[in-house]
Design a protein around this motif. Structure first.
Motif, PDB file in Angstrom:
ATOM      1  N   ASP A   1       0.849  -1.196  -0.145  1.00 59.58           N
ATOM      2  CA  ASP A   1      -0.181  -0.094  -0.024  1.00 59.58           C
ATOM      3  C   ASP A   1       0.729   1.279   0.119  1.00 59.58           C
ATOM      4  OD1 ASP A   1      -3.029  -0.547   0.779  1.00 59.58           O
ATOM      5  OD2 ASP A   1      -1.752  -1.975   1.588  1.00 59.58           O
ATOM      6  N   ARG A   2       1.764   1.331   0.989  1.00 62.23           N
ATOM      7  CA  ARG A   2       2.490   2.392   1.104  1.00 62.23           C
ATOM      8  C   ARG A   2       3.526   2.727  -0.098  1.00 62.23           C
ATOM      9  NH1 ARG A   2       2.915   0.194   6.557  1.00 62.23           N
ATOM     10  NH2 ARG A   2       4.940  -0.689   6.130  1.00 62.23           N
TER      11      ARG A   2
ATOM     12  N   SER B   1       2.913   1.854  -3.421  1.00 59.16           N
ATOM     13  CA  SER B   1       2.238   2.199  -4.282  1.00 59.16           C
ATOM     14  C   SER B   1       1.741   3.792  -3.960  1.00 59.16           C
ATOM     15  CB  SER B   1       0.855   1.498  -4.485  1.00 59.16           C
ATOM     16  OG  SER B   1       0.209   1.564  -5.446  1.00 59.16           O
ATOM     17  N   HIS B   2       1.318   3.966  -2.850  1.00 60.07           N
ATOM     18  CA  HIS B   2       1.030   5.580  -2.576  1.00 60.07           C
ATOM     19  C   HIS B   2       2.086   6.623  -3.010  1.00 60.07           C
ATOM     20  CE1 HIS B   2      -0.885   8.878  -0.496  1.00 60.07           C
ATOM     21  NE2 HIS B   2       0.542   8.934  -0.072  1.00 60.07           N
ATOM     22  N   GLU B   3       3.354   6.007  -2.750  1.00 58.86           N
ATOM     23  CA  GLU B   3       4.333   7.074  -3.013  1.00 58.86           C
ATOM     24  C   GLU B   3       4.921   7.203  -4.235  1.00 58.86           C
ATOM     25  OE1 GLU B   3       7.553   5.181  -0.480  1.00 58.86           O
ATOM     26  OE2 GLU B   3       6.762   5.993   1.406  1.00 58.86           O
TER      27      GLU B   3
ATOM     28  N   SER C   1      -6.063  10.440  -1.555  1.00 60.49           N
ATOM     29  CA  SER C   1      -5.702   8.994  -1.632  1.00 60.49           C
ATOM     30  C   SER C   1      -6.313   8.252  -0.180  1.00 60.49           C
ATOM     31  CB  SER C   1      -4.335   8.956  -1.587  1.00 60.49           C
ATOM     32  OG  SER C   1      -3.875   7.574  -1.393  1.00 60.49           O
ATOM     33  N   GLU C   2      -6.359   7.016  -0.384  1.00 61.88           N
ATOM     34  CA  GLU C   2      -6.787   6.232   0.776  1.00 61.88           C
ATOM     35  C   GLU C   2      -5.523   6.334   1.938  1.00 61.88           C
ATOM     36  OE1 GLU C   2      -8.148   1.914   2.435  1.00 61.88           O
ATOM     37  OE2 GLU C   2      -7.567   2.098   0.410  1.00 61.88           O
ATOM     38  N   GLU C   3      -4.402   6.454   1.501  1.00 59.05           N
ATOM     39  CA  GLU C   3      -3.435   6.364   2.577  1.00 59.05           C
ATOM     40  C   GLU C   3      -3.167   7.900   2.638  1.00 59.05           C
ATOM     41  OE1 GLU C   3      -3.045   3.755   3.531  1.00 59.05           O
ATOM     42  OE2 GLU C   3      -3.787   2.496   1.961  1.00 59.05           O
TER      43      GLU C   3
ATOM     44  N   ASP D   1      -6.801   4.924  -4.939  1.00 60.84           N
ATOM     45  CA  ASP D   1      -6.622   3.809  -4.036  1.00 60.84           C
ATOM     46  C   ASP D   1      -5.379   3.223  -4.398  1.00 60.84           C
ATOM     47  OD1 ASP D   1      -6.711   1.588  -2.249  1.00 60.84           O
ATOM     48  OD2 ASP D   1      -9.118   1.155  -2.715  1.00 60.84           O
ATOM     49  N   PRO D   2      -4.289   3.124  -3.781  1.00 61.51           N
ATOM     50  CA  PRO D   2      -3.033   2.750  -4.182  1.00 61.51           C
ATOM     51  C   PRO D   2      -3.142   1.064  -4.076  1.00 61.51           C
ATOM     52  CG  PRO D   2      -2.670   4.460  -2.604  1.00 61.51           C
ATOM     53  CD  PRO D   2      -4.178   3.885  -2.674  1.00 61.51           C
TER      54      PRO D   2
ATOM     55  N   TRP E   1     -12.787   6.187  -3.172  1.00 63.33           N
ATOM     56  CA  TRP E   1     -11.631   5.573  -3.851  1.00 63.33           C
ATOM     57  C   TRP E   1     -11.539   4.327  -4.117  1.00 63.33           C
ATOM     58  CZ3 TRP E   1     -10.811   8.003   1.446  1.00 63.33           C
ATOM     59  CH2 TRP E   1     -11.024   7.103   2.225  1.00 63.33           C
TER      60      TRP E   1
END
Length: 290
Positions: A45-46, A48-50, A65-67, A86-87, A249
Protein backbone atom coordinates in the motif's frame (compact mmCIF):
# COMPACT_ATOMS: atom_id res chain seq x y z
CA UNK A 1 -2.30 20.28 -19.77
CA UNK A 2 -4.97 18.27 -21.60
CA UNK A 3 -6.90 15.31 -20.23
CA UNK A 4 -5.16 12.80 -22.50
CA UNK A 5 -1.84 13.65 -20.85
CA UNK A 6 -3.46 13.24 -17.44
CA UNK A 7 -4.60 9.74 -18.43
CA UNK A 8 -1.18 8.85 -19.83
CA UNK A 9 0.46 9.97 -16.59
CA UNK A 10 -2.05 8.00 -14.53
CA UNK A 11 -1.37 4.90 -16.65
CA UNK A 12 2.38 5.26 -16.08
CA UNK A 13 1.82 5.75 -12.34
CA UNK A 14 -0.45 2.72 -12.08
CA UNK A 15 1.94 0.43 -13.97
CA UNK A 16 4.97 1.47 -11.90
CA UNK A 17 2.98 1.17 -8.68
CA UNK A 18 1.83 -2.28 -9.77
CA UNK A 19 5.41 -3.41 -10.24
CA UNK A 20 6.24 -2.34 -6.69
CA UNK A 21 3.17 -4.12 -5.38
CA UNK A 22 4.23 -7.35 -7.11
CA UNK A 23 7.68 -7.19 -5.53
CA UNK A 24 6.03 -7.32 -2.13
CA UNK A 25 3.34 -9.78 -3.23
CA UNK A 26 5.83 -12.29 -4.59
CA UNK A 27 8.28 -12.01 -1.73
CA UNK A 28 8.48 -14.90 0.72
CA UNK A 29 7.10 -12.81 3.55
CA UNK A 30 5.27 -9.53 3.94
CA UNK A 31 3.98 -7.85 7.05
CA UNK A 32 0.37 -6.90 7.53
CA UNK A 33 -0.55 -4.10 9.91
CA UNK A 34 -3.94 -2.79 10.97
CA UNK A 35 -5.22 0.66 10.13
CA UNK A 36 -7.21 2.62 12.68
CA UNK A 37 -10.42 1.17 11.19
CA UNK A 38 -9.02 -2.38 11.59
CA UNK A 39 -8.59 -2.93 7.84
CA UNK A 40 -5.22 -4.33 6.77
CA UNK A 41 -2.32 -2.19 5.59
CA UNK A 42 0.74 -3.60 3.87
CA UNK A 43 4.10 -2.36 2.71
CA UNK A 44 2.69 -2.61 -0.81
CA UNK A 45 0.00 0.00 0.00
CA UNK A 46 2.61 2.49 1.12
CA UNK A 47 5.00 1.91 -1.77
CA UNK A 48 2.20 2.20 -4.31
CA UNK A 49 0.94 5.42 -2.70
CA UNK A 50 4.41 7.00 -2.82
CA UNK A 51 4.92 6.16 -6.50
CA UNK A 52 1.51 7.43 -7.60
CA UNK A 53 1.89 10.67 -5.68
CA UNK A 54 5.34 11.15 -7.22
CA UNK A 55 3.86 10.94 -10.73
CA UNK A 56 0.64 12.84 -10.20
CA UNK A 57 2.12 15.42 -7.87
CA UNK A 58 3.93 17.03 -10.82
CA UNK A 59 0.64 17.97 -12.51
CA UNK A 60 -0.51 20.67 -10.07
CA UNK A 61 -3.81 18.91 -9.37
CA UNK A 62 -4.86 18.08 -5.77
CA UNK A 63 -4.65 14.44 -4.69
CA UNK A 64 -6.95 12.53 -2.36
CA UNK A 65 -5.73 9.03 -1.54
CA UNK A 66 -6.85 6.29 0.81
CA UNK A 67 -3.40 6.47 2.36
CA UNK A 68 -3.58 10.26 2.71
CA UNK A 69 -7.27 10.88 3.26
CA UNK A 70 -7.17 13.30 6.21
CA UNK A 71 -7.69 16.45 4.15
CA UNK A 72 -10.37 18.65 5.76
CA UNK A 73 -13.64 18.87 3.86
CA UNK A 74 -13.56 22.67 4.03
CA UNK A 75 -10.43 22.50 1.88
CA UNK A 76 -11.33 19.76 -0.60
CA UNK A 77 -14.91 20.96 -1.17
CA UNK A 78 -13.39 23.83 -3.16
CA UNK A 79 -11.68 21.44 -5.57
CA UNK A 80 -13.26 21.41 -9.02
CA UNK A 81 -10.74 18.85 -10.32
CA UNK A 82 -8.64 16.41 -8.31
CA UNK A 83 -7.13 12.94 -8.33
CA UNK A 84 -8.82 10.23 -6.26
CA UNK A 85 -6.66 7.15 -5.78
CA UNK A 86 -6.63 3.81 -4.05
CA UNK A 87 -3.01 2.60 -4.18
CA UNK A 88 -4.03 -1.00 -3.48
CA UNK A 89 -7.70 -1.92 -3.76
CA UNK A 90 -8.52 -5.39 -2.56
CA UNK A 91 -6.02 -5.68 0.28
CA UNK A 92 -7.82 -8.76 1.54
CA UNK A 93 -7.40 -10.38 -1.88
CA UNK A 94 -3.73 -9.39 -1.79
CA UNK A 95 -3.28 -11.05 1.60
CA UNK A 96 -5.15 -14.16 0.40
CA UNK A 97 -2.85 -14.18 -2.65
CA UNK A 98 -5.63 -14.74 -5.17
CA UNK A 99 -4.42 -12.00 -7.56
CA UNK A 100 -7.66 -9.99 -7.54
CA UNK A 101 -6.27 -6.67 -6.38
CA UNK A 102 -5.91 -3.45 -8.34
CA UNK A 103 -4.39 0.02 -8.49
CA UNK A 104 -7.17 2.61 -8.91
CA UNK A 105 -6.64 6.17 -10.16
CA UNK A 106 -9.53 8.48 -11.03
CA UNK A 107 -9.73 12.09 -12.07
CA UNK A 108 -12.76 13.77 -10.53
CA UNK A 109 -14.26 16.88 -12.07
CA UNK A 110 -17.33 18.61 -10.66
CA UNK A 111 -17.90 15.67 -8.29
CA UNK A 112 -18.05 13.09 -11.09
CA UNK A 113 -15.35 10.77 -12.49
CA UNK A 114 -13.96 12.27 -15.71
CA UNK A 115 -11.28 9.62 -16.26
CA UNK A 116 -10.24 6.37 -14.68
CA UNK A 117 -7.30 3.96 -14.74
CA UNK A 118 -7.32 0.50 -13.16
CA UNK A 119 -4.30 -1.77 -13.34
CA UNK A 120 -4.41 -5.42 -12.25
CA UNK A 121 -0.73 -6.19 -11.50
CA UNK A 122 -0.89 -9.95 -11.01
CA UNK A 123 -2.86 -10.44 -14.23
CA UNK A 124 -1.05 -7.69 -16.18
CA UNK A 125 -4.32 -6.17 -17.36
CA UNK A 126 -5.00 -2.45 -17.76
CA UNK A 127 -8.33 -0.66 -18.01
CA UNK A 128 -8.69 3.05 -18.71
CA UNK A 129 -11.41 5.51 -19.65
CA UNK A 130 -11.83 9.15 -20.56
CA UNK A 131 -15.15 10.95 -20.83
CA UNK A 132 -16.39 11.32 -24.43
CA UNK A 133 -13.77 8.88 -25.74
CA UNK A 134 -14.82 5.60 -24.15
CA UNK A 135 -13.41 2.76 -22.07
CA UNK A 136 -10.60 0.45 -23.09
CA UNK A 137 -8.75 -2.69 -21.98
CA UNK A 138 -5.18 -3.80 -22.63
CA UNK A 139 -4.61 -7.42 -21.66
CA UNK A 140 -1.21 -8.03 -23.20
CA UNK A 141 1.67 -7.73 -20.76
CA UNK A 142 4.07 -6.97 -23.61
CA UNK A 143 1.83 -4.14 -24.81
CA UNK A 144 1.57 -2.70 -21.30
CA UNK A 145 5.32 -2.71 -20.82
CA UNK A 146 5.81 -1.08 -24.21
CA UNK A 147 3.26 1.59 -23.35
CA UNK A 148 5.08 2.41 -20.14
CA UNK A 149 8.61 2.52 -21.53
CA UNK A 150 8.29 3.56 -25.18
CA UNK A 151 5.37 5.98 -25.05
CA UNK A 152 4.76 7.44 -21.64
CA UNK A 153 8.20 7.84 -20.10
CA UNK A 154 9.56 9.89 -23.03
CA UNK A 155 6.61 12.28 -22.68
CA UNK A 156 7.44 12.89 -19.04
CA UNK A 157 11.10 13.54 -19.85
CA UNK A 158 10.56 16.30 -22.42
CA UNK A 159 11.83 19.67 -21.31
CA UNK A 160 8.98 22.07 -20.77
CA UNK A 161 6.45 19.27 -21.09
CA UNK A 162 5.17 17.49 -24.19
CA UNK A 163 3.20 19.30 -26.86
CA UNK A 164 -0.35 18.40 -27.78
CA UNK A 165 0.79 16.60 -30.94
CA UNK A 166 3.07 14.24 -29.01
CA UNK A 167 0.38 13.63 -26.42
CA UNK A 168 -2.18 12.80 -29.09
CA UNK A 169 0.29 10.46 -30.81
CA UNK A 170 1.01 8.57 -27.59
CA UNK A 171 -2.65 8.36 -26.69
CA UNK A 172 -3.55 7.05 -30.14
CA UNK A 173 -0.90 4.36 -29.73
CA UNK A 174 -2.50 3.21 -26.50
CA UNK A 175 -5.91 3.11 -28.14
CA UNK A 176 -4.47 1.05 -30.98
CA UNK A 177 -3.17 -1.53 -28.49
CA UNK A 178 -6.51 -1.70 -26.68
CA UNK A 179 -9.91 -3.32 -27.01
CA UNK A 180 -12.85 -0.93 -26.73
CA UNK A 181 -15.43 -1.80 -24.09
CA UNK A 182 -17.86 -3.41 -24.00
CA UNK A 183 -16.45 -6.41 -25.86
CA UNK A 184 -18.97 -7.20 -28.59
CA UNK A 185 -18.11 -10.80 -29.50
CA UNK A 186 -18.56 -12.47 -26.10
CA UNK A 187 -20.30 -15.88 -26.06
CA UNK A 188 -23.98 -16.10 -25.12
CA UNK A 189 -24.61 -16.46 -21.38
CA UNK A 190 -27.48 -16.27 -18.90
CA UNK A 191 -28.27 -13.11 -16.93
CA UNK A 192 -25.14 -12.67 -14.83
CA UNK A 193 -24.72 -11.02 -11.45
CA UNK A 194 -21.29 -10.25 -10.08
CA UNK A 195 -20.67 -9.76 -6.38
CA UNK A 196 -17.98 -9.37 -3.81
CA UNK A 197 -15.66 -12.26 -3.07
CA UNK A 198 -14.92 -11.05 0.47
CA UNK A 199 -18.05 -9.10 1.45
CA UNK A 200 -21.13 -11.26 0.87
CA UNK A 201 -24.25 -10.05 2.70
CA UNK A 202 -27.80 -11.36 3.29
CA UNK A 203 -29.02 -8.45 1.16
CA UNK A 204 -26.89 -9.66 -1.74
CA UNK A 205 -28.32 -13.16 -1.39
CA UNK A 206 -31.85 -11.71 -1.45
CA UNK A 207 -30.99 -9.65 -4.55
CA UNK A 208 -29.75 -12.75 -6.37
CA UNK A 209 -32.91 -14.66 -5.48
CA UNK A 210 -35.05 -11.77 -6.72
CA UNK A 211 -33.26 -11.82 -10.07
CA UNK A 212 -33.74 -15.59 -10.31
CA UNK A 213 -37.47 -15.03 -9.95
CA UNK A 214 -37.30 -12.34 -12.64
CA UNK A 215 -34.98 -13.97 -15.19
CA UNK A 216 -35.16 -17.68 -14.48
CA UNK A 217 -31.64 -18.91 -15.10
CA UNK A 218 -29.13 -16.63 -13.37
CA UNK A 219 -25.39 -17.02 -13.07
CA UNK A 220 -23.56 -15.55 -10.10
CA UNK A 221 -19.84 -14.88 -10.27
CA UNK A 222 -17.60 -13.33 -7.62
CA UNK A 223 -14.53 -11.17 -7.86
CA UNK A 224 -12.45 -8.93 -5.66
CA UNK A 225 -11.67 -5.22 -5.70
CA UNK A 226 -12.71 -2.88 -8.53
CA UNK A 227 -12.59 -5.78 -10.98
CA UNK A 228 -16.33 -6.15 -10.49
CA UNK A 229 -17.05 -2.79 -12.13
CA UNK A 230 -14.62 -3.62 -14.94
CA UNK A 231 -16.32 -6.94 -15.68
CA UNK A 232 -19.70 -5.24 -16.03
CA UNK A 233 -18.02 -2.67 -18.29
CA UNK A 234 -16.59 -5.49 -20.42
CA UNK A 235 -19.99 -7.12 -20.78
CA UNK A 236 -19.09 -10.26 -18.84
CA UNK A 237 -21.74 -9.45 -16.21
CA UNK A 238 -25.05 -7.59 -16.38
CA UNK A 239 -25.23 -6.14 -12.90
CA UNK A 240 -23.16 -5.58 -9.77
CA UNK A 241 -25.14 -4.74 -6.63
CA UNK A 242 -23.07 -3.46 -3.74
CA UNK A 243 -25.00 -3.87 -0.50
CA UNK A 244 -22.16 -3.07 1.83
CA UNK A 245 -19.70 -0.31 2.67
CA UNK A 246 -17.24 1.11 0.16
CA UNK A 247 -15.31 4.36 0.02
CA UNK A 248 -15.15 6.81 -2.86
CA UNK A 249 -11.59 5.78 -3.79
CA UNK A 250 -12.77 2.15 -4.09
CA UNK A 251 -15.22 2.96 -6.86
CA UNK A 252 -14.38 6.20 -8.72
CA UNK A 253 -11.99 4.75 -11.32
CA UNK A 254 -14.29 1.81 -11.94
CA UNK A 255 -17.25 4.16 -12.23
CA UNK A 256 -15.46 6.08 -14.99
CA UNK A 257 -14.70 2.84 -16.83
CA UNK A 258 -18.23 1.46 -16.43
CA UNK A 259 -20.01 4.68 -17.43
CA UNK A 260 -17.83 5.23 -20.48
CA UNK A 261 -18.64 1.66 -21.54
CA UNK A 262 -22.36 2.46 -21.53
CA UNK A 263 -23.22 1.31 -18.00
CA UNK A 264 -24.90 3.18 -15.16
CA UNK A 265 -23.59 3.48 -11.62
CA UNK A 266 -26.49 4.44 -9.37
CA UNK A 267 -27.31 4.71 -5.70
CA UNK A 268 -29.13 1.54 -4.69
CA UNK A 269 -32.26 3.12 -3.20
CA UNK A 270 -32.69 6.43 -5.01
CA UNK A 271 -31.27 5.45 -8.42
CA UNK A 272 -29.46 8.79 -8.46
CA UNK A 273 -25.89 8.81 -9.87
CA UNK A 274 -23.07 8.03 -7.45
CA UNK A 275 -21.16 11.26 -6.69
CA UNK A 276 -17.76 12.09 -5.22
CA UNK A 277 -16.25 14.56 -2.76
CA UNK A 278 -18.98 14.24 -0.17
CA UNK A 279 -18.21 15.41 3.35
CA UNK A 280 -18.40 11.75 4.39
CA UNK A 281 -16.38 9.76 1.86
CA UNK A 282 -18.36 6.60 2.57
CA UNK A 283 -20.45 5.54 -0.42
CA UNK A 284 -24.11 4.61 -0.13
CA UNK A 285 -25.08 1.19 -1.40
CA UNK A 286 -25.02 1.23 -5.19
CA UNK A 287 -25.67 -0.82 -8.28
CA UNK A 288 -23.75 -1.02 -11.56
CA UNK A 289 -25.90 -2.14 -14.46
CA UNK A 290 -25.55 -2.63 -18.16
Amino acid sequence: MNDKFYVLTAVAAAIEAGREILEVYRSSDFKVEEKADKSPLTLADRRSHEIIVKHLGELDVPILSEEGKDIPYKERKRWETYWLIDPLDGTKEFIKKNGEFTVNIAMIRDRKPAAGVIYVPDKDVLYFALNNLGSFKVDSGDSIRQLATDLIEPLNNQAGGPGDEKIAEAFDSIIAASAKLPVLDLPARPFTIIGSRSHATPELEAFVEEKRQEHGEVEFISAGSSLKLCLVAEGKADIYPRTGPTMEWDTAAGQAIAENAGCKVLQYDTREPLICNKENLLNPWFVVLR
